[in-house]
Design an enzyme around this catalytic site. Structure first.
Site, short mmCIF file in Angstrom:
data_model
loop_
_atom_site.label_atom_id
_atom_site.label_comp_id
_atom_site.label_asym_id
_atom_site.label_seq_id
_atom_site.Cartn_x
_atom_site.Cartn_y
_atom_site.Cartn_z
N GLN A 65 104.15 1.78 149.56
CA GLN A 65 104.25 2.04 151.01
C GLN A 65 105.65 1.73 151.53
OE1 GLN A 65 101.08 3.06 151.89
NE2 GLN A 65 99.61 1.40 151.53
N ASP A 89 95.05 5.21 155.10
CA ASP A 89 94.86 3.76 155.02
C ASP A 89 95.68 3.01 156.06
OD1 ASP A 89 97.54 3.15 153.51
OD2 ASP A 89 96.58 4.76 152.40
N GLU A 109 95.75 12.75 158.99
CA GLU A 109 94.95 12.44 157.79
C GLU A 109 93.70 13.31 157.82
OE1 GLU A 109 94.62 10.33 154.89
OE2 GLU A 109 92.67 11.35 154.81
N ASP A 140 93.67 18.68 158.64
CA ASP A 140 94.45 19.09 157.48
C ASP A 140 95.94 19.13 157.84
OD1 ASP A 140 95.47 20.23 155.21
OD2 ASP A 140 94.52 22.19 155.51
N GLY A 141 96.74 18.46 157.05
CA GLY A 141 98.18 18.40 157.30
C GLY A 141 98.85 19.76 157.31
N ASP A 159 102.39 11.19 152.47
CA ASP A 159 101.69 10.21 151.61
C ASP A 159 100.41 10.87 151.14
OD1 ASP A 159 100.58 8.06 150.37
OD2 ASP A 159 100.11 6.97 152.20
N SER A 160 100.55 11.66 150.10
CA SER A 160 99.50 12.58 149.71
C SER A 160 98.84 12.14 148.41
CB SER A 160 100.14 13.96 149.55
OG SER A 160 99.51 14.70 148.56
N SER A 161 97.56 12.46 148.27
CA SER A 161 96.90 12.26 146.98
C SER A 161 97.37 13.34 146.00
CB SER A 161 95.39 12.21 147.16
OG SER A 161 94.95 13.01 148.22
N1 AAT Z 1 98.78 5.15 150.81
C1 AAT Z 1 97.79 5.39 149.82
C2 AAT Z 1 98.14 6.45 148.94
C3 AAT Z 1 97.67 7.70 148.92
S1 AAT Z 1 96.56 8.19 150.08
C4 AAT Z 1 96.59 9.91 150.22
C5 AAT Z 1 95.80 10.38 151.45
O1 AAT Z 1 96.04 11.77 151.65
C6 AAT Z 1 94.27 10.23 151.38
O2 AAT Z 1 93.83 9.40 152.43
C7 AAT Z 1 93.74 11.66 151.53
O3 AAT Z 1 92.53 11.75 152.26
C8 AAT Z 1 94.89 12.31 152.29
N2 AAT Z 1 94.95 13.78 152.19
C9 AAT Z 1 94.68 14.56 151.12
N3 AAT Z 1 94.85 15.85 151.41
C10 AAT Z 1 95.25 15.93 152.71
C11 AAT Z 1 95.57 17.01 153.59
N4 AAT Z 1 95.52 18.28 153.18
N5 AAT Z 1 95.95 16.71 154.86
C12 AAT Z 1 96.01 15.42 155.29
N6 AAT Z 1 95.71 14.36 154.49
C13 AAT Z 1 95.33 14.61 153.22
C14 AAT Z 1 98.21 8.54 147.82
C15 AAT Z 1 97.82 8.05 146.47
C16 AAT Z 1 98.59 8.66 145.33
C17 AAT Z 1 97.81 8.62 144.03
C18 AAT Z 1 98.66 8.76 142.83
N7 AAT Z 1 97.88 8.98 141.62
#
Ligand code: AAT
Length: 277
Positions: A65, A89, A109, A140-141, A159-161
């Site tokens: 972070q 988060d 988010e 959705d972002g 900060d995306s998954s």
């Molecule tokens: N700070 C913690 C780390 C993260 S969280 C990633 C966040 O992105 C999640 O809360 C998820 O719900 C959100 N998310 C996913 N897709 C979208 C979207 N299209 N629009 C908005 N938010 C979204 C990242 C962890 C990294 C893992 C590495 N292996």
């Protein structure tokens, strides 16, 4: 798979799986977008899992972070308007709020369950929401950015998954184009860009797209996070055409003992030296 342990298994890191010993499962739910789980681990504190993938642990979230936030914000003078995509988060918000020049922090988010669960189980992370400068948008972002007027933000932090599931489009060219549009000239983006040990093909695509779209500078940085796959995770840090940004030499250093230390705790990982490194 060992009984009593969590193993992080995914096609994005075939043939390996980092494991944590589970003391107690604290939450399990299914949102409209993903499976959400929180457990108490024996050595990393509480852990947040989405669709079987570790998003953060209390012990090492600082290394992610702080870097994803301060790499962009310490590279420009007086950031005022900041957008966070993902990051439900609240940890990135906590870090953005250390910058006193910031007037507005928008966050988009997709998953309300991530926000609620973080407020319940990760108060030292979700404390980021307790800043009056925060404006929360649940959605959705990709869609959110389409409606942002051109040149709105000084910085966008993605900060995306990982690119399987709801975050897939956040790694694609049209998304980066809409981020560039939303930034002022000389504005900056920092986006989660996976691991140099596991995802060279993904990184090569992101770099190629960013070189076409961000006409200022395009850089790759990384940090160590022991509970992310391979133990490292990277970021693309880029700027749009305009006042030059030198990401290697931060010009807006953040005080280790900033005015938010009392409520947010001190920085644990970031400083100007590690930024340059
Ligand atoms: N700070 C913690 C780390 C993260 S969280 C990633 C966040 O992105 C999640 O809360 C998820 O719900 C959100 N998310 C996913 N897709 C979208 C979207 N299209 N629009 C908005 N938010 C979204 C990242 C962890 C990294 C893992 C590495 N292996």
């Amino acid at each position: 798979i060992l009984p009593g342990w969590f193993s992080e298994i995914s096609p994005l890191w075939p043939g390996e799986a980092h494991s944590l010993k589970v003391e107690k499962i604290l939450f399990q739910g299914k949102s409209d977008y993903q499976n959400v789980m929180v457990f108490q681990s024996s050595t990393y504190g509480k852990v947040l899992i989405l669709d079987g993938v570790i998003q953060l642990t209390e012990r090492d979230e600082c290394a992610y972070q702080e870097m994803i936030t301060h790499l962009p914000l310490c590279s420009i003078p007086n950031p005022r308007k900041v957008l966070v995509i993902g990051g439900g988060d609240g940890g990135v918000l906590r870090e953005v709020s250390r910058h006193s020049s910031v007037e507005q922090m928008d966050i988009c988010e997709i998953d309300k369950m991530v926000i609620d669960v973080s407020k319940q189980f990760f108060p030292n992370v979700a404390i980021g929401y307790e800043d009056p400068r925060v404006k929360l948008h649940v959605g959705d972002g990709v869609a959110f950015l389409k409606n942002v007027p051109e040149g709105t933000y000084d910085a966008v932090i993605v900060d995306s998954s990982d690119p399987i599931g709801p975050a897939q489009e956040l790694f694609e060219k049209p998304f980066f184009e809409s981020v560039a549009r939303a930034l002022r000239p000389g504005g900056v983006i920092c986006t989660q860009a996976e691991s140099i040990w596991l995802h060279m093909h993904i990184i090569e695509d992101i770099v190629a797209n960013c070189r076409q779209i961000f006409k200022g500078s395009v850089n790759y940085a990384w940090t160590t996070v022991p509970t992310y796959p391979s133990g490292v995770i990277g970021f693309m840090v880029c700027s749009t055409e305009g006042p030059a940004v030198d990401f290697k030499n931060p010009i807006n250093p953040i005080d280790a003992d900033d005015s938010h230390t009392k409520t947010r705790g001190p920085l644990k990982f970031y400083n100007s030296e590690i930024h340059s490194a």
